[in-house]
Design an enzyme around this catalytic site. Sequence first.
Site, PDB file in Angstrom:
ATOM      1  N   HIS A  45     -35.755 103.697  -2.838  1.00 29.82           N
ATOM      2  CA  HIS A  45     -34.631 104.461  -3.377  1.00 29.82           C
ATOM      3  C   HIS A  45     -33.452 103.511  -3.570  1.00 29.82           C
ATOM      4  CE1 HIS A  45     -36.530 108.415  -2.727  1.00 29.82           C
ATOM      5  NE2 HIS A  45     -37.051 107.841  -1.658  1.00 29.82           N
ATOM      6  N   ARG A  73     -30.777 104.443  -5.514  1.00 29.27           N
ATOM      7  CA  ARG A  73     -29.617 105.352  -5.585  1.00 29.27           C
ATOM      8  C   ARG A  73     -28.791 105.261  -6.872  1.00 29.27           C
ATOM      9  NH1 ARG A  73     -31.954 108.495  -2.031  1.00 29.27           N
ATOM     10  NH2 ARG A  73     -31.593 107.997   0.169  1.00 29.27           N
ATOM     11  N   ASN A  82     -34.956 110.201  -7.877  1.00 23.81           N
ATOM     12  CA  ASN A  82     -33.954 111.183  -7.424  1.00 23.81           C
ATOM     13  C   ASN A  82     -32.553 110.581  -7.387  1.00 23.81           C
ATOM     14  OD1 ASN A  82     -34.715 109.537  -5.260  1.00 23.81           O
ATOM     15  ND2 ASN A  82     -34.468 111.150  -3.734  1.00 23.81           N
ATOM     16  N   HIS A 138     -45.886 108.557   1.431  1.00 21.34           N
ATOM     17  CA  HIS A 138     -45.588 108.581   2.874  1.00 21.34           C
ATOM     18  C   HIS A 138     -46.463 109.532   3.691  1.00 21.34           C
ATOM     19  CE1 HIS A 138     -43.264 111.897   1.296  1.00 21.34           C
ATOM     20  NE2 HIS A 138     -42.210 111.165   0.965  1.00 21.34           N
ATOM     21  N   ASP A 195     -40.336 103.488   1.548  1.00 18.09           N
ATOM     22  CA  ASP A 195     -39.479 104.675   1.423  1.00 18.09           C
ATOM     23  C   ASP A 195     -38.052 104.325   1.851  1.00 18.09           C
ATOM     24  OD1 ASP A 195     -38.575 107.206   0.904  1.00 18.09           O
ATOM     25  OD2 ASP A 195     -39.548 108.165   2.610  1.00 18.09           O
ATOM     26  N   HIS A 213     -28.304 105.512   3.193  1.00 23.78           N
ATOM     27  CA  HIS A 213     -27.272 106.550   3.238  1.00 23.78           C
ATOM     28  C   HIS A 213     -25.978 105.934   3.766  1.00 23.78           C
ATOM     29  CE1 HIS A 213     -29.889 109.934   2.351  1.00 23.78           C
ATOM     30  NE2 HIS A 213     -30.729 109.529   3.272  1.00 23.78           N
TER      31      HIS A 213
END
Length: 428
Positions: free
Chosen positions: A58, A60, A90, A230, A303, A307
Amino acid sequence: MSKILIRGAKVLGGEPQDVLIDGEVIEAVGTGLSAEGAEVVEAAGKVLLPGLVDLHTHLREPGREDSETVLTGTRAAASGGYTAVFAMANTFPVADTAGVVEQVYRLGQEHGYCDVQPIGAVTVGLEGRKLAELGAMHESAAGVTVFSDDGKCVDDAVIMRRALEYVKAFGGVVAQHAQEPRLTEGAQMNEGIVSAELGLGGWPAVAEESIIARDVLLAEHVGSRVHICHLSTAGSVEIVRWAKSRGIDVTAEVTPHHLLLTDELVRTYNPVYKVNPPLRTERDVLALREALADGTIDIVATDHAPHPHEDKDCEWAAAAMGMVGLETALSVVQETMVDTGLLDWAGVADRMSVKPAQIGQATGHGRPVSAGEPANLTLVDTEYRGQVDPAGFASRSRNTPYEGRELPGRVTHTWLRGKATLVDGKLT
């Protein structure tokens, strides 16, 4: 570009050899190699692997640049020994059109720390109701071949079937986030003894296993490819093993954290251990290791889920799910698979480079360390042991579950098509 002579490295953990890089390719592999004017990298005792490939990252960007950007994420990847990553869809906006995937692809090209291959969304807005522009994303400059609504499950069987039928036309693959939403409403951690004692909403293994069972049957019916993201339970392992025994075209991945950590850590209520799918039991961890060793699980994928501080430094129920993983993945795999004798370094290369490159069709990656091949390489000091210090991460985020934990191995050098992106543990 000048020549580089990597001297005395244990290629795939084998006997020491020299590797001569000329420009973007490997010119020669052997003993006693020399090259006038070449930059020499003394690699005695270190292990040389093909550059790692992560099928599940990810980054972002666009939309959540406070967590990560393509630049910071690819710098983290290079630090961890990766030469290619697949960026999940995403983002904000969702990567469900040719325009968005091309944006991510070009950002990867501009920054140059590793190749970035966008993953396209399966459904518009990740909403699970209407197929996204799968064909347009495949035909775009990004050449998307992997599609996933990761973070959300494609729970509608009709939509999943249509997606499998659509990607079959161009040899694509649907990567499923296996989570039956109705079985995980309000879930906070693995359903079991620990969740009962802590009073936290349980996340049952069957929520994952039921979707995997459905999807391998759909893949068999359609004659298409499905990849399980996953995978985290012993039951899921058995379903995938059964599917492969029937000749169903299914592949599966496991994350480093599911190979090492268990739900017992949730007793601390530290949100750094909150992840989707949740940390499972010791029994599950051991089953996952065995499945990775015997090939039931095909690959390791990070994965990597960055954050910002405020999204994790809060009460458990409000915390975001996810862990960063690019910079620690190889160390965790060494700890759980190599140092335990379950895999040798050739097996690590297979699970972390060769097979992910094959599944994602990452051209030029996951290739043998031999003459004429692209010089995508990773050099690892396997004798090193040290504590994980997230303050030194290249990632923009610090939500690692390994802070202060001692892990083995350290990537010292990474080369992307002969260009050093990491030298002596420092980004170039």
